[in-house]
Design an enzyme around this catalytic site. Structure first.
Site, PDB file in Angstrom:
ATOM      1  CG  HIS A   5      -0.254   0.039   2.447  1.00 36.82           C
ATOM      2  ND1 HIS A   5       0.010  -0.871   3.581  1.00 36.82           N
ATOM      3  CD2 HIS A   5       0.154   1.009   3.212  1.00 36.82           C
ATOM      4  CE1 HIS A   5       0.647  -0.656   4.184  1.00 36.82           C
ATOM      5  NE2 HIS A   5       0.744   0.755   4.240  1.00 36.82           N
ATOM      6  CD  GLU A  56      -0.814   3.024   7.080  1.00 41.65           C
ATOM      7  OE1 GLU A  56      -0.338   3.746   7.699  1.00 41.65           O
ATOM      8  OE2 GLU A  56      -0.417   1.995   6.412  1.00 41.65           O
ATOM      9  CG  HIS A  75       1.028  11.904  -9.173  1.00 37.71           C
ATOM     10  ND1 HIS A  75       2.090  12.367  -9.781  1.00 37.71           N
ATOM     11  CD2 HIS A  75       0.180  10.972 -10.086  1.00 37.71           C
ATOM     12  CE1 HIS A  75       2.280  11.619 -10.804  1.00 37.71           C
ATOM     13  NE2 HIS A  75       1.348  10.718 -10.749  1.00 37.71           N
ATOM     14  CD  GLU A 118      -1.631  11.168 -13.759  1.00 40.95           C
ATOM     15  OE1 GLU A 118      -1.465  11.480 -14.850  1.00 40.95           O
ATOM     16  OE2 GLU A 118      -0.785  10.413 -13.119  1.00 40.95           O
TER      17      GLU A 118
END
Length: 141
Positions: A5, A56, A75, A118
């Site tokens: 993650h 997270e 990003h 994005e």
């Protein structure tokens, strides 16, 4: 090796959940409250997503001071079904569209904690349309 993650720090958990879940369309997959450690972790992912697609959101109970703009992070990027509808929903909720989807394919917005997100049109670009085609960039993205 397996990717798990991405973690971002958030200052206002409610505002962040509104942005990531209500506006962006992610769903909360799990939550870990650790009052003894003075933090809460909330994992969000695209509907049907799981490990490897999660973000997270780390909320520390104590003020960490200025988190800055997190520009060294880069990003997050998500494909969306209709970039115009997604940007309109976010703009209607007060989110600034930093890089409008002038080309029908790509846009950038910022989370309440200045994380750049994005948005990419899934599949082929949509035909350019107003008001997006004429909108200038705003701020950083």
């Amino acid at each position: 090796m397996k990717y798990l993650h991405t973690m971002v720090r958030v200052r206002d958990l409610d505002a962040s959940l509104k942005f990531y879940c209500d506006l962006l369309g992610l769903v909360e997959t799990r939550r870990i409250d650790r009052p003894e450690g003075k933090y809460t972790l909330v994992f969000v992912a695209p509907p049907g997503g799981g490990a490897g697609e999660e973000v997270e959101l780390t909320f520390n109970y104590e003020d960490e001071g200025d988190l800055g703009e997190a520009r060294n992070f880069g990003h997050l990027a998500y494909a969306v079904d209709n970039i115009y509808d997604t940007c309109q929903r976010m703009m209607d909720a007060g989110v600034t569209i930093n890089r409008p989807p002038r080309d029908g394919y790509m846009a950038f917005v910022r989370s309440p904690d200045n994380i750049s997100v994005e948005l990419l049109q899934a599949g082929e670009a949509l035909p350019p349309q107003e008001p997006w085609a004429s909108m200038p960039n705003t701020g950083k993205w």
